[in-house]
Motif scaffolding. Structure first.
Motif, PDB file in Angstrom:
ATOM      1  N   LEU A 183      12.120   5.069   4.040  1.00  0.00           N
ATOM      2  CA  LEU A 183      10.737   4.575   3.555  1.00  0.00           C
ATOM      3  C   LEU A 183      10.848   2.842   3.566  1.00  0.00           C
ATOM      4  O   LEU A 183       9.928   2.236   4.101  1.00  0.00           O
ATOM      5  N   SER A 184      12.157   2.415   3.258  1.00  0.00           N
ATOM      6  CA  SER A 184      12.302   1.142   3.423  1.00  0.00           C
ATOM      7  C   SER A 184      12.338   0.498   4.824  1.00  0.00           C
ATOM      8  O   SER A 184      11.859  -0.371   4.916  1.00  0.00           O
ATOM      9  N   CYS A 185      12.693   1.134   5.812  1.00  0.00           N
ATOM     10  CA  CYS A 185      12.937   0.732   7.112  1.00  0.00           C
ATOM     11  C   CYS A 185      11.231   0.784   7.462  1.00  0.00           C
ATOM     12  O   CYS A 185      11.274  -0.010   8.405  1.00  0.00           O
ATOM     13  N   LYS A 229       2.157   8.398  -0.870  1.00  0.00           N
ATOM     14  CA  LYS A 229       1.164   9.699  -1.281  1.00  0.00           C
ATOM     15  C   LYS A 229       1.443  10.710  -0.529  1.00  0.00           C
ATOM     16  O   LYS A 229       1.535  10.603   0.897  1.00  0.00           O
ATOM     17  N   LEU A 230       1.431  11.857  -0.937  1.00  0.00           N
ATOM     18  CA  LEU A 230       1.641  13.058  -0.495  1.00  0.00           C
ATOM     19  C   LEU A 230       0.418  13.785   0.135  1.00  0.00           C
ATOM     20  O   LEU A 230      -0.410  14.478  -0.628  1.00  0.00           O
ATOM     21  N   THR A 231      -0.101  13.315   1.416  1.00  0.00           N
ATOM     22  CA  THR A 231      -1.323  13.487   1.891  1.00  0.00           C
ATOM     23  C   THR A 231      -1.712  14.717   2.528  1.00  0.00           C
ATOM     24  O   THR A 231      -2.769  15.401   2.429  1.00  0.00           O
ATOM     25  N   ALA A 232      -0.543  15.350   3.034  1.00  0.00           N
ATOM     26  CA  ALA A 232      -0.747  16.483   3.956  1.00  0.00           C
ATOM     27  C   ALA A 232       0.427  17.531   4.127  1.00  0.00           C
ATOM     28  O   ALA A 232       1.478  17.021   3.772  1.00  0.00           O
ATOM     29  N   ILE A 233       0.150  18.830   4.076  1.00  0.00           N
ATOM     30  CA  ILE A 233       1.233  19.873   4.077  1.00  0.00           C
ATOM     31  C   ILE A 233       0.957  20.866   5.043  1.00  0.00           C
ATOM     32  O   ILE A 233      -0.343  21.034   5.193  1.00  0.00           O
ATOM     33  N   GLU A 293       0.967  -1.251  -0.005  1.00  0.00           N
ATOM     34  CA  GLU A 293       0.045   0.223   0.027  1.00  0.00           C
ATOM     35  C   GLU A 293       0.943   1.342  -0.018  1.00  0.00           C
ATOM     36  O   GLU A 293       1.915   1.262   0.655  1.00  0.00           O
ATOM     37  N   PRO A 294       0.600   2.356  -0.711  1.00  0.00           N
ATOM     38  CA  PRO A 294       1.271   3.485  -0.777  1.00  0.00           C
ATOM     39  C   PRO A 294       1.469   4.039   0.836  1.00  0.00           C
ATOM     40  O   PRO A 294       0.462   3.889   1.599  1.00  0.00           O
ATOM     41  N   LEU A 295       2.497   4.623   1.161  1.00  0.00           N
ATOM     42  CA  LEU A 295       2.551   5.309   2.458  1.00  0.00           C
ATOM     43  C   LEU A 295       2.031   6.510   2.270  1.00  0.00           C
ATOM     44  O   LEU A 295       2.296   7.428   1.460  1.00  0.00           O
ATOM     45  N   ARG A 296       1.498   7.157   3.332  1.00  0.00           N
ATOM     46  CA  ARG A 296       0.899   8.495   3.428  1.00  0.00           C
ATOM     47  C   ARG A 296       1.896   9.276   3.959  1.00  0.00           C
ATOM     48  O   ARG A 296       2.169   9.215   5.295  1.00  0.00           O
ATOM     49  N   VAL A 297       2.574  10.308   3.365  1.00  0.00           N
ATOM     50  CA  VAL A 297       3.486  11.018   4.110  1.00  0.00           C
ATOM     51  C   VAL A 297       3.112  12.575   4.055  1.00  0.00           C
ATOM     52  O   VAL A 297       2.254  13.010   2.988  1.00  0.00           O
ATOM     53  N   GLY A 298       3.348  13.358   5.205  1.00  0.00           N
ATOM     54  CA  GLY A 298       2.983  14.648   5.433  1.00  0.00           C
ATOM     55  C   GLY A 298       4.147  15.543   5.334  1.00  0.00           C
ATOM     56  O   GLY A 298       5.377  14.842   5.831  1.00  0.00           O
ATOM     57  N   LEU A 299       4.278  16.571   4.949  1.00  0.00           N
ATOM     58  CA  LEU A 299       5.205  17.366   5.020  1.00  0.00           C
ATOM     59  C   LEU A 299       5.071  18.875   5.832  1.00  0.00           C
ATOM     60  O   LEU A 299       4.241  19.297   5.728  1.00  0.00           O
ATOM     61  N   VAL A 354      -1.809  10.632   8.115  1.00  0.00           N
ATOM     62  CA  VAL A 354      -0.369  10.483   7.613  1.00  0.00           C
ATOM     63  C   VAL A 354       0.012   9.220   8.353  1.00  0.00           C
ATOM     64  O   VAL A 354      -0.101   9.050   9.741  1.00  0.00           O
ATOM     65  N   ASP A 355       1.101   8.637   7.612  1.00  0.00           N
ATOM     66  CA  ASP A 355       1.629   7.492   8.396  1.00  0.00           C
ATOM     67  C   ASP A 355       2.993   7.992   8.674  1.00  0.00           C
ATOM     68  O   ASP A 355       3.851   7.540   9.797  1.00  0.00           O
ATOM     69  N   ALA A 356       3.697   9.169   8.258  1.00  0.00           N
ATOM     70  CA  ALA A 356       4.922   9.416   8.257  1.00  0.00           C
ATOM     71  C   ALA A 356       5.006  10.951   7.971  1.00  0.00           C
ATOM     72  O   ALA A 356       4.474  11.448   7.139  1.00  0.00           O
ATOM     73  N   VAL A 357       6.113  11.778   8.658  1.00  0.00           N
ATOM     74  CA  VAL A 357       6.157  13.189   8.497  1.00  0.00           C
ATOM     75  C   VAL A 357       7.672  13.372   8.053  1.00  0.00           C
ATOM     76  O   VAL A 357       8.490  12.782   8.651  1.00  0.00           O
ATOM     77  N   ILE A 358       7.774  14.380   7.332  1.00  0.00           N
ATOM     78  CA  ILE A 358       9.134  15.057   6.773  1.00  0.00           C
ATOM     79  C   ILE A 358       9.153  16.531   7.400  1.00  0.00           C
ATOM     80  O   ILE A 358       8.309  17.304   7.162  1.00  0.00           O
ATOM     81  N   ILE A 359       9.981  16.673   8.389  1.00  0.00           N
ATOM     82  CA  ILE A 359       9.925  17.952   9.058  1.00  0.00           C
ATOM     83  C   ILE A 359      11.283  18.564   8.475  1.00  0.00           C
ATOM     84  O   ILE A 359      12.528  18.519   8.471  1.00  0.00           O
ATOM     85  N   SER A 360      10.763  19.732   7.742  1.00  0.00           N
ATOM     86  CA  SER A 360      11.948  20.650   7.199  1.00  0.00           C
ATOM     87  C   SER A 360      11.594  22.181   7.598  1.00  0.00           C
ATOM     88  O   SER A 360      11.195  22.977   6.882  1.00  0.00           O
ATOM     89  N   THR A 361      11.771  22.601   8.773  1.00  0.00           N
ATOM     90  CA  THR A 361      11.488  23.632   9.385  1.00  0.00           C
ATOM     91  C   THR A 361      12.825  24.449   9.807  1.00  0.00           C
ATOM     92  O   THR A 361      13.557  23.938   9.980  1.00  0.00           O
ATOM     93  N   PRO A 362      12.453  25.465  10.391  1.00  0.00           N
ATOM     94  CA  PRO A 362      13.455  26.416  11.326  1.00  0.00           C
ATOM     95  C   PRO A 362      14.133  25.327  12.574  1.00  0.00           C
ATOM     96  O   PRO A 362      13.217  24.786  12.897  1.00  0.00           O
ATOM     97  N   ASP A 363      15.292  25.514  12.817  1.00  0.00           N
ATOM     98  CA  ASP A 363      15.856  24.374  13.986  1.00  0.00           C
ATOM     99  C   ASP A 363      14.848  24.438  15.104  1.00  0.00           C
ATOM    100  O   ASP A 363      14.838  23.503  15.737  1.00  0.00           O
ATOM    101  N   HIS A 364      14.377  25.579  15.368  1.00  0.00           N
ATOM    102  CA  HIS A 364      13.856  25.603  16.823  1.00  0.00           C
ATOM    103  C   HIS A 364      12.439  24.854  16.882  1.00  0.00           C
ATOM    104  O   HIS A 364      11.959  24.688  17.922  1.00  0.00           O
ATOM    105  N   TRP A 365      12.109  24.543  15.780  1.00  0.00           N
ATOM    106  CA  TRP A 365      10.781  23.553  15.767  1.00  0.00           C
ATOM    107  C   TRP A 365      10.926  22.172  15.439  1.00  0.00           C
ATOM    108  O   TRP A 365      10.193  21.401  15.621  1.00  0.00           O
TER     109      TRP A 365
END
Lengths: 162, 539
Positions: free
Chosen positions: B476-478, B123-127, B67-73, B164-175
């Motif tokens: 993603l493989s892990c 799937k990029l389900t959330a931003i 199944e496609p993984l649902r990723v949020g950014l 979302v099953d997983a998130v990618i976080i690319s914010t300023p450091d303090h977050w």
């Protein structure tokens, strides 16, 4: 033209020596590359400073193995021909073509990066000088004086005068 | 003419000599060329066999099936866009720009590379981005081709949405840490950009959270761990090629506004398009300031300057090879010497890390070779390439996309070979260029000159691959197939503590010590290290 010029023995010998040295240089380069499994012209071509797109096309995946093989074959052919004195006119033309390719990939033109070279050059470099030497060899063929072609010339002379 | 040969009637001995004299010359030159290459080949093979360094690709990560993984950014800024492309999602604007660029320049392969990239089955389900312009750009581009992407105003809503099953976080450091912690505790897998945390306290808290939630796959975004030359370097170190390493030098050298974090400020930025309070979070509460929003790396309040932003790359690159962990002592100095534009993080910085007990093995008597210093030196006012250098008693290693090893003239290990003339300390004993077809033991200065110095790319079977893509794929493989990411919580912990020690030393002006037993940075009585680290006044 060459037939109209009568060269002294010393002059002919000097031309023969030049032909042998140029041939020697081509042959040695060809043999070294032939027996070096990791040699490739890719780096040289990719770093071309002039006519970039042409040389980068030559360095491309579909071309590079052909280019490498052709380069080695041409070096060997020119080297063998000049050393043994057979088809030296054809070899000179091929050699000039090869040297001009090397020259135009990294020409010592003002304003173009030189990269790593073993001397200082401006417009004229050793590739161009060697090409000029081949031009002389083309115009003053010496293989009938010193080289395999002497055999053929002699034979022709022999058969024409029974 | 005298004639006494039947075979060559009409030919004198002199004629024959003149005809055939070239043949022995031909033979001699050919023989010389052959024997010289054979000799060079044998020497090369002898060295390669002796060194026995394996050009190591990382283990393949598993299949992307199911199944496609649902990723949020969370955070769709400059890095967020890059990460999304590695995930397989490019904005319309980028695709158009690249199409134009490749039409003008056929050598521009960025679009071609992107299109050829493996489908990661997500799937990029959330931003979530607190700047409307960026969020809308993402929605415009990513709500297509069967992908439904929804915007969330807050990272909490996104994480807890159940979408979302997983998130990618690319914010300023303090977050970084606050968001990662919430996600981990909610059972959502996390890919977190570096540095892992902004404060010392957060580093422990995030580690605890990840340890308490072993079902969550947590990865820190140090994509260099996928670079093939680094893995080959690991093998060279394991084979003790360098002997005891006493000094490592790594550098960052940049000389333009973009490199100095002076990013563009969007004309539509205002309090009506940016959720300013959400941006500030725990940072000092100040009125809206577009420069702080777009160029947050310039202030300790949101970023962590050279120590957290760029040292972390270099530290982690070395840590992945040597596994030396957190330094015992760190001392730093630097200042703002070029970009006097209101920033309070230094633009020139030197960080010395001491590892007194570290040893990488040696060739001399036991006990003689112990202790190592890692020097990180950075300037945002000059971009001369100083490279990364590992200096051992027996050899030095230049580490980039290409790996080059030189024997040391005073090496114990190679003493005999140097004496016999089989090793020339000025010529590399090993060079590995993953873009070439094979390894090269002895090479010329010209070959070195052509060596690729880039860090964005690595190679698989001679083909160029984006290392961020490989790093995300590994994560993603892990998640799908099990296993641990190469840069997980322990590596992230070591990276973050080291970076904070660098920042602290710069701020306090003294040597900072790590107590390994207590797992704590030693503070003087009454010192609040996190308060010092975050202090936003110009030093």
């Amino acid at each position: 033209m060459s037939q109209t010029i009568k060269l002294s023995t010393a002059q002919t010998s000097a031309l023969v020596l030049m032909r042998l040295f140029v041939g020697w240089h081509f042959l040695y380069e060809g043999v070294i590359k032939l027996y070096s499994p990791y040699w490739t012209a890719k780096g040289y071509l990719l770093s071309a400073t002039y006519m970039k797109s042409f040389f980068q096309w030559l360095a491309g995946e579909s071309m590079i193995s052909i280019v490498d093989t052709m380069n080695i074959a041409a070096l060997l052919l020119v080297g063998v021909a000049l050393v043994i004195g057979f088809k030296t006119k054809l070899a000179s033309i091929i050699g000039i073509g090869l040297l001009l390719l090397y020259y135009f990939a990294h020409p010592p033109f003002p304003g173009y990066p030189q990269g790593i070279t073993e001397g200082s050059y401006w417009i004229v470099n050793k590739n161009l000088i060697e090409a000029a030497a081949l031009m002389v060899i083309f115009l003053f063929p010496t293989s009938t004086h010193f080289g395999l072609e002497r055999l053929f010339v002699k034979k022709q002379v022999q058969t024409s005068t029974p | 003419m005298s004639n006494d040969k039947k075979l060559f009637k009409g030919f004198s001995r002199r004629d024959l000599l003149k005809s055939l004299a070239g043949v022995p010359i031909l033979g001699a030159v050919w023989y010389a060329g052959l024997s010289n290459t054979e000799k060079a080949k044998l020497e090369r093979e002898f060295l390669l066999e002796k060194l026995n360094i394996k050009a190591t690709p990382p283990p393949d990560s598993g299949p992307m099936s199911g199944e496609p993984l649902r990723v949020g950014l969370i955070g769709f800024g400059i890095r967020g866009e890059q990460l999304m492309r590695s995930l397989g999602f490019a904005t319309q604007e980028w695709l158009e720009d690249m199409a134009k660029s490749s039409a003008e320049n056929p050598n521009d392969k960025r679009l071609e590379d992107f299109k050829a990239q493996e489908n990661l089955n997500v799937k990029l389900t959330a931003i979530c981005d607190i700047f409307d312009v960026r969020a809308e750009k993402a929605l415009r581009s990513f709500n297509s081709n069967g992908n439904t992407c929804k915007r969330y105003k807050s990272h909490l809503d996104l994480i807890n949405s159940g979408e979302v099953d997983a998130v990618i976080i690319s914010t300023p450091d303090h977050w970084h840490a606050p968001m990662a912690k919430v996600a981990v505790e909610a059972g959502v897998h996390v890919y977190l950009e570096k540095p892992m945390t902004h404060t010392i306290q957060e580093t422990y808290e995030l580690r605890d959270a990840v340890r308490k939630n072993p079902g969550v796959v947590f990865a820190v975004g140090h994509q260099h761990r996928q670079t093939q030359s680094f893995l080959t370097a690991m093998d060279a170190i394991a084979k003790n090629t360098l002997g005891h390493i006493s000094l490592i030098m790594t550098t960052t050298n940049r000389n333009d506004d973009n490199g100095a974090w002076q990013y563009e400020i969007h004309p539509d930025a205002s309090t009506s398009t940016i959720d300013w309070n959400e941006f500030l979070g725990t940072a000092p509460q100040i009125p809206f300031n577009a420069e702080h929003f777009f160029r947050w790396r310039k202030w300790w309040a949101y970023g962590s300057g050279l120590s957290g932003d760029l040292l972390t790359h270099d530290y982690d690159r070395i840590n992945c090879i040597l596994k030396m962990g957190i330094p015992k002592y760190v001392s730093a100095s630097g200042g703002i010497y070029t970009h006097r534009d209101g920033r309070n993080v230094p633009d020139v910085m030197h960080i010395n890390m001491e590892f007194p007990d570290f040893t990488s093995g040696g060739s001399q008597e036991a006990g003689k070779e112990k202790g190592m210093t890692l020097v990180y030196s950075a300037t945002l006012g000059n971009q001369f390439d100083r490279g990364t250098l590992l200096m051992g008693h027996d050899a030095s290693m230049e580490l980039g996309n290409t790996l080059t090893i030189y024997a040391d003239p005073r090496s114990t290990k190679y003493r005999e070979l140097i004496k016999e003339g089989r090793i020339d300390p000025k010529v590399p004993i090993y060079q590995y260029d993953p873009s070439a077809n094979g390894v090269d033991a002895v090479t010329s200065a010209t070959a070195k000159y052509f060596a690729d110095k880039g860090l964005l790319w690595t190679y698989r079977d001679g083909k160029r691959v984006d290392s961020t893509f490989l790093h995300i794929r590994e994560w993603l493989s892990c998640i799908r197939n099990g296993g641990d990411p190469s840069c997980g919580i322990q590596e992230g912990f070591e990276e973050a503590i080291t970076a904070h020690m660098g920042g602290l030393s710069y701020k306090i002006g003294r040597k900072i010590e790590w107590d390994e037993e207590r797992e704590a940075i030693i503070a003087l009585p009454g010192e609040d290290l996190d308060a010092i680290l975050l202090n936003n006044e110009v030093v």
